[in-house]
Write a protein that holds these residues in place. Structure first.
Motif, PDB file in Angstrom:
ATOM      1  N   MET A 295     -12.389 -31.834  -8.756  1.00 32.43           N
ATOM      2  CA  MET A 295     -12.963 -30.578  -8.260  1.00 32.43           C
ATOM      3  C   MET A 295     -12.054 -29.969  -7.188  1.00 32.43           C
ATOM      4  SD  MET A 295     -15.751 -29.828  -9.892  1.00 32.43           S
ATOM      5  CE  MET A 295     -16.444 -28.574  -8.837  1.00 32.43           C
ATOM      6  N   ASN A 296     -11.505 -30.819  -6.326  1.00 36.53           N
ATOM      7  CA  ASN A 296     -10.613 -30.320  -5.269  1.00 36.53           C
ATOM      8  C   ASN A 296      -9.323 -29.738  -5.842  1.00 36.53           C
ATOM      9  OD1 ASN A 296     -12.437 -31.066  -3.283  1.00 36.53           O
ATOM     10  ND2 ASN A 296     -11.467 -33.066  -2.928  1.00 36.53           N
ATOM     11  N   ARG A 297      -8.911 -30.267  -7.035  1.00 37.97           N
ATOM     12  CA  ARG A 297      -7.678 -29.782  -7.659  1.00 37.97           C
ATOM     13  C   ARG A 297      -7.928 -28.638  -8.647  1.00 37.97           C
ATOM     14  NH1 ARG A 297      -5.912 -35.402  -7.377  1.00 37.97           N
ATOM     15  NH2 ARG A 297      -6.970 -35.871  -9.346  1.00 37.97           N
ATOM     16  N   THR A 298      -9.128 -28.163  -8.718  1.00 35.73           N
ATOM     17  CA  THR A 298      -9.472 -27.094  -9.665  1.00 35.73           C
ATOM     18  C   THR A 298      -8.551 -25.894  -9.494  1.00 35.73           C
ATOM     19  OG1 THR A 298     -11.814 -27.733  -9.750  1.00 35.73           O
ATOM     20  CG2 THR A 298     -11.264 -25.469 -10.382  1.00 35.73           C
ATOM     21  N   ASN A 299      -7.981 -25.454 -10.615  1.00 34.56           N
ATOM     22  CA  ASN A 299      -7.089 -24.293 -10.566  1.00 34.56           C
ATOM     23  C   ASN A 299      -6.967 -23.717 -11.976  1.00 34.56           C
ATOM     24  OD1 ASN A 299      -5.296 -22.370  -9.578  1.00 34.56           O
ATOM     25  ND2 ASN A 299      -3.520 -23.693  -9.868  1.00 34.56           N
ATOM     26  N   PHE A 300      -7.776 -22.705 -12.268  1.00 34.81           N
ATOM     27  CA  PHE A 300      -7.702 -22.057 -13.572  1.00 34.81           C
ATOM     28  C   PHE A 300      -8.042 -20.580 -13.420  1.00 34.81           C
ATOM     29  CE2 PHE A 300     -12.136 -23.271 -13.201  1.00 34.81           C
ATOM     30  CZ  PHE A 300     -12.839 -22.214 -13.778  1.00 34.81           C
ATOM     31  N   PHE A 301      -7.753 -19.828 -14.458  1.00 40.15           N
ATOM     32  CA  PHE A 301      -8.042 -18.396 -14.448  1.00 40.15           C
ATOM     33  C   PHE A 301      -9.247 -18.155 -15.345  1.00 40.15           C
ATOM     34  CE2 PHE A 301      -7.531 -13.874 -14.960  1.00 40.15           C
ATOM     35  CZ  PHE A 301      -6.918 -13.475 -13.782  1.00 40.15           C
ATOM     36  N   GLY A 302     -10.360 -17.767 -14.721  1.00 37.95           N
ATOM     37  CA  GLY A 302     -11.610 -17.611 -15.452  1.00 37.95           C
ATOM     38  C   GLY A 302     -12.000 -16.160 -15.642  1.00 37.95           C
ATOM     39  N   ALA A 303     -13.295 -15.956 -15.852  1.00 32.83           N
ATOM     40  CA  ALA A 303     -13.810 -14.606 -16.099  1.00 32.83           C
ATOM     41  C   ALA A 303     -13.682 -13.716 -14.870  1.00 32.83           C
ATOM     42  CB  ALA A 303     -15.269 -14.688 -16.536  1.00 32.83           C
ATOM     43  N   SER A 304     -13.799 -14.326 -13.684  1.00 30.99           N
ATOM     44  CA  SER A 304     -13.764 -13.542 -12.439  1.00 30.99           C
ATOM     45  C   SER A 304     -12.398 -13.573 -11.766  1.00 30.99           C
ATOM     46  CB  SER A 304     -14.818 -14.071 -11.461  1.00 30.99           C
ATOM     47  OG  SER A 304     -14.569 -15.432 -11.150  1.00 30.99           O
ATOM     48  N   GLY A 305     -11.421 -14.234 -12.412  1.00 29.81           N
ATOM     49  CA  GLY A 305     -10.106 -14.329 -11.796  1.00 29.81           C
ATOM     50  C   GLY A 305      -9.739 -15.766 -11.511  1.00 29.81           C
ATOM     51  N   PRO A 306      -8.805 -16.010 -10.606  1.00 28.82           N
ATOM     52  CA  PRO A 306      -8.395 -17.388 -10.304  1.00 28.82           C
ATOM     53  C   PRO A 306      -9.516 -18.164  -9.621  1.00 28.82           C
ATOM     54  CG  PRO A 306      -7.395 -15.856  -8.752  1.00 28.82           C
ATOM     55  CD  PRO A 306      -8.073 -15.019  -9.783  1.00 28.82           C
ATOM     56  N   SER A 308     -10.296 -21.624  -7.502  1.00 31.97           N
ATOM     57  CA  SER A 308      -9.903 -22.826  -6.758  1.00 31.97           C
ATOM     58  C   SER A 308     -10.834 -22.913  -5.556  1.00 31.97           C
ATOM     59  CB  SER A 308      -8.438 -22.757  -6.319  1.00 31.97           C
ATOM     60  OG  SER A 308      -8.228 -21.644  -5.465  1.00 31.97           O
ATOM     61  N   PHE A 309     -10.862 -24.078  -4.907  1.00 27.25           N
ATOM     62  CA  PHE A 309     -11.821 -24.293  -3.832  1.00 27.25           C
ATOM     63  C   PHE A 309     -11.105 -24.575  -2.513  1.00 27.25           C
ATOM     64  CE2 PHE A 309     -14.045 -25.668  -7.740  1.00 27.25           C
ATOM     65  CZ  PHE A 309     -15.081 -24.740  -7.718  1.00 27.25           C
ATOM     66  N   SER A 310     -11.687 -24.060  -1.442  1.00 33.39           N
ATOM     67  CA  SER A 310     -11.174 -24.308  -0.092  1.00 33.39           C
ATOM     68  C   SER A 310     -11.578 -25.718   0.339  1.00 33.39           C
ATOM     69  CB  SER A 310     -11.747 -23.272   0.879  1.00 33.39           C
ATOM     70  OG  SER A 310     -13.129 -23.493   1.068  1.00 33.39           O
ATOM     71  N   PRO A 311     -11.047 -26.223   1.458  1.00 34.28           N
ATOM     72  CA  PRO A 311     -11.415 -27.576   1.909  1.00 34.28           C
ATOM     73  C   PRO A 311     -12.909 -27.758   2.145  1.00 34.28           C
ATOM     74  CG  PRO A 311      -9.446 -26.833   3.047  1.00 34.28           C
ATOM     75  CD  PRO A 311      -9.952 -25.661   2.261  1.00 34.28           C
ATOM     76  N   HIS A 312     -13.663 -26.678   2.414  1.00 33.03           N
ATOM     77  CA  HIS A 312     -15.105 -26.837   2.593  1.00 33.03           C
ATOM     78  C   HIS A 312     -15.878 -26.418   1.339  1.00 33.03           C
ATOM     79  CE1 HIS A 312     -13.707 -23.155   4.741  1.00 33.03           C
ATOM     80  NE2 HIS A 312     -14.566 -22.570   3.947  1.00 33.03           N
ATOM     81  N   GLY A 313     -15.198 -26.392   0.177  1.00 36.58           N
ATOM     82  CA  GLY A 313     -15.886 -26.284  -1.100  1.00 36.58           C
ATOM     83  C   GLY A 313     -16.229 -24.897  -1.586  1.00 36.58           C
ATOM     84  N   SER A 314     -15.810 -23.847  -0.888  1.00 39.00           N
ATOM     85  CA  SER A 314     -16.141 -22.499  -1.344  1.00 39.00           C
ATOM     86  C   SER A 314     -14.968 -21.898  -2.111  1.00 39.00           C
ATOM     87  CB  SER A 314     -16.536 -21.601  -0.173  1.00 39.00           C
ATOM     88  OG  SER A 314     -15.472 -21.475   0.730  1.00 39.00           O
ATOM     89  N   ARG A 315     -15.243 -20.880  -2.883  1.00 42.98           N
ATOM     90  CA  ARG A 315     -14.274 -20.255  -3.785  1.00 42.98           C
ATOM     91  C   ARG A 315     -13.214 -19.483  -2.997  1.00 42.98           C
ATOM     92  NH1 ARG A 315     -14.893 -17.434  -8.723  1.00 42.98           N
ATOM     93  NH2 ARG A 315     -12.892 -16.542  -9.352  1.00 42.98           N
ATOM     94  N   MET A 316     -11.964 -19.663  -3.385  1.00 44.22           N
ATOM     95  CA  MET A 316     -10.867 -18.859  -2.861  1.00 44.22           C
ATOM     96  C   MET A 316     -10.411 -17.952  -3.988  1.00 44.22           C
ATOM     97  SD  MET A 316     -10.477 -19.764   0.269  1.00 44.22           S
ATOM     98  CE  MET A 316      -8.867 -19.169   0.730  1.00 44.22           C
ATOM     99  N   SER A 317     -10.742 -16.676  -3.892  1.00 44.95           N
ATOM    100  CA  SER A 317     -10.454 -15.778  -5.002  1.00 44.95           C
ATOM    101  C   SER A 317      -9.982 -14.432  -4.498  1.00 44.95           C
ATOM    102  CB  SER A 317     -11.720 -15.624  -5.858  1.00 44.95           C
ATOM    103  OG  SER A 317     -11.450 -14.841  -7.008  1.00 44.95           O
ATOM    104  N   TRP A 318     -10.423 -13.363  -5.160  1.00 49.60           N
ATOM    105  CA  TRP A 318     -10.013 -12.016  -4.805  1.00 49.60           C
ATOM    106  C   TRP A 318     -11.197 -11.230  -4.248  1.00 49.60           C
ATOM    107  CZ3 TRP A 318      -7.642 -11.215 -10.320  1.00 49.60           C
ATOM    108  CH2 TRP A 318      -6.453 -11.940 -10.412  1.00 49.60           C
TER     109      TRP A 318
END
Length: 693
Positions: A295-306, A308-318
């Protein structure tokens, strides 16, 4: 957690409110179960100690505030006001962004937490403080923002002078929302008034791949589960799809499923086959330990864009950057949270169409001017200081080369050398002082060097002359024998004065040393250009500087007072008896005393004018140095040229001096002292050897 008939759960996918997510997150944390949530961006869910296994495909409010900092810096604003709805998450956002802004050197005019009924008072305060750029944090449902723009309309906080930036607003049509609220009696302004106040203002929300494509932001994509446009077409074909709901909310759920599926798939090789085929809750710890790294290494391009997760588990996106135009939120840029890159689809000037195409100012633009000593003045006095040093070195060379001659011996060469050394110290101090106003704000050594050079230079020059005159006075008054031992005794007195200076300076240096400090003069403002002119001058300062200055002034003032009482009778005696260079030393002391009495007070009064201050202090200092050295040097050069033993510039005046001060001095025969031997001769005929000092 589930009915007994349901199979055990390895991982939980959840969409719900912040309260639901909070409660379930604590349970999954205790069970050691991964939870992937999509519906809450609450600030509190970022606490990793409380929610260690919670991941969110929607970004936390904690992470989105970086756009405010970068937005403010992008457009060069230096002062902002913070406004937040009086609720937990929005207050925390405001506090966190305040910290980040202050760390970036941005002035925070005020930070206010409000309730809707208090907005009138809030607007009055913002207007009183002349807030121009306001960062607003409130519920994303749009109603608080309509209330804010309604009050902004009433108090005139809109138009070309003001910029509003509000985070995480999911409303697109503010005209319809304001109209609906007004019709229901929930808003005191009509829709047109709200739209007029909101025109040209900015809001931020979640962005997807389509948003990025619209503004031309196409970064390199990681693994792509499916083309986002195709995913969106498939969603729109479903019965549950609603065009009135922002599509990003559907896309977040889609990406949550893919994030969980990819993590499960990649963790399978590390799970025992038994757990895969016959999972039990007792195996939950093993499964979670395998899932967390993936989960920490998650890195893919989905329906909403890239994704990945920050160190506290929230989405880092656009994030989508939108401007309200005619009541509708219009996309104009994309902000990448991970890279903190801001991409705009339009020219910056087009964003400021209501501001005349020019970026509005956050307040008065400050233009600062540092007062420094003019280069012409600095060069002029540096040249004079160098000339004074050259003259002093010539004086020293004459003294050293002709050391054994009667002419030099009669003038106390050791004391004259010390006087010359003090003059050099003072001249070097003048050269360094010329650059004092241009010192680095972190360079404190020169400040203390100035004081050391001036104090020790004054003592070595003036203090030595004072003790020399004291020796001459005692010779004439008490008819004492004269020699090298007496000269060394006088120099020991100079050493005592110097030790006192050094002790005072060391104590000052250790307790409260001088540091470079900028002083601000009264500012002026140009209202038409919105410019605030500030003038600074740089000076050496310490908290106890005034106390130490008074101590040195009193101490040196006593020396000046003694010199005033001593110089006159000694000078007259030396004039009558042609005693070495004592008459020239006396005149030099008078010049130094006058320069000090006049120069020091004037220099203190004009501290805020570097040119005048430096000109006065340097001018009087160099005048005293050059006058002193020339008075000591010229008679010796003339005498050496003529071959005289003891010349005097005052010889033509001696008859008048004797007549005017006939009652001054001793009528007894004086002693001729040479190389420490006392030889008495009758001076009544005027052709004997007078005391040579």
């Amino acid at each position: 957690m589930t009915p007994k008939t349901d199979p055990p759960v390895m991982l939980l996918l959840h969409h719900g409110s912040v309260t639901e997510t909070d409660v379930i997150g604590e349970i999954t944390g205790k069970l050691k179960m991964i939870q992937v949530a999509t519906g809450s961006s609450s600030f509190t869910l970022s606490q990793r100690l409380v929610f260690p296994y919670l991941y969110r495909t929607i970004g936390s409010l904690l992470d989105v505030i970086t756009i405010e900092v970068d937005f403010v810096k992008r457009f060069g604003w230096t002062r902002v006001a913070l406004l937040a709805e009086d609720k937990g998450s929005y207050k925390e956002m405001s506090k966190e962004v305040e910290t980040l802004l202050r760390q970036s050197g941005i002035e925070i005019i005020t930070s206010i937490f409000y309730r809707v009924e208090q907005l009138g008072q809030v607007m009055e305060k913002l207007k009183e403080l002349d807030a121009r750029v306001i960062l607003h944090h409130a519920s994303g449902q749009g109603s608080p923002l309509c209330h804010v723009f309604c009050q902004a309309y009433k108090y005139g906080l809109f138009g070309k002078k003001y910029v509003w930036l509000t985070l995480m607003q999911n409303v697109k049509d503010y005209r319809n929302l304001a109209s609906s609220m007004h019709q229901k009696g929930k808003l005191s302004c009509n829709a047109e008034q709200v739209v007029q106040a909101a025109e040209g203002q900015f809001i931020i929300f979640r962005a997807d791949a389509k948003h990025a494509s619209e503004v031309g932001y196409e970064p390199k994509r990681p693994f792509t589960v499916k083309d986002p446009a195709e995913i969106l077409r498939e969603m729109k074909e479903q019965a549950w799809y609603n065009d009135d709901t922002r599509r990003i909310l559907y896309q977040l759920n889609y990406d949550a499923i893919w994030a969980a599926a990819l993590a499960l798939n990649k963790s399978l090789p590390r799970l025992p086959p038994r757990i895969i085929t016959n999972f039990k809750y007792t195996d939950l710890g093993t499964v979670t330990d395998a899932l967390v790294p993936e989960m920490n290494r998650t890195n893919f391009f989905g329906a909403s864009g890239p994704v990945s997760f920050s160190p506290h588990g929230s989405r880092m996106s656009w994030l989508s950057m939108e401007q309200i135009r005619n009541g509708t939120a219009t996309l104009f840029g994309i902000y990448d949270q991970k890279s903190r890159n801001m991409t705009l689809s339009e020219k910056i000037s087009l964003l400021w169409y209501i501001h005349g195409g020019v970026i509005p100012q956050s307040g008065y633009r400050t233009v600062r001017t540092l007062l420094v000593v003019a280069d012409e003045l600095k060069i002029a006095f540096t040249v004079l200081a160098v000339i004074s040093i050259v003259i002093t070195v010539v004086f020293l060379l004459v003294t050293i080369v002709k050391w054994k001659t009667q002419l030099i011996q009669n003038s106390w060469p050791l004391m004259n050398s010390v006087i010359a050394l003090g003059c050099i110290f003072l001249a070097v101090n003048v050269i360094l002082q010329g650059s004092a106003t241009q010192l680095s704000s972190t360079s404190h050594i020169p400040c203390n060097a100035f004081v050391w050079l001036f104090v020790t230079g004054f003592t070595l020059s003036f203090g030595t002359m004072l003790l020399k005159m004291w020796g001459v006075y005692r010779l004439f008054r008490y008819q004492q024998d004269w020699g090298l031992q007496v000269e060394l005794r006088m120099l020991s007195g100079v050493a005592v004065l110097l030790v006192i200076d050094i002790l005072m300076l060391i104590i000052w240096q250790l307790t409260d040393p001088l540091v470079v400090k900028d002083r601000l003069l009264p500012e002026s403002r140009d209202g038409a250009k919105m410019v605030r002119y500030q003038t600074l001058y740089r000076q050496c300062h310490s908290g106890s500087a005034m106390g130490w200055a008074i101590a040195f002034i009193v101490y040196k003032g006593l020396l000046l007072l003694v010199s005033v009482c001593l110089v006159w009778p000694t000078w007259v005696m030396s004039m009558k008896r042609d005693a070495g260079d004592s008459s020239q030393v006396g005149l030099a002391m008078v010049i130094i005393a006058l320069a000090t009495v006049v120069g020091v007070p004037v220099g203190v009064l004009v501290q805020e004018e570097p040119n005048v201050n430096f000109g006065v202090i340097a001018g009087f200092t160099l005048f005293a140095i050059i006058a002193t050295v020339l008075l000591l040097l010229i008679p010796k050069l003339i005498a050496l040229k003529r071959g005289e033993m003891e010349p005097s510039l005052w010889s033509p005046l001696r008859p008048y001096i004797e007549e005017l001060f006939d009652d001054v001095g001793d009528k007894k025969p004086s002693r001729a002292i040479e190389n420490g031997d006392a030889n008495t001769s009758d001076n009544n005929q005027g052709d004997g050897s007078a005391a040579q000092i």
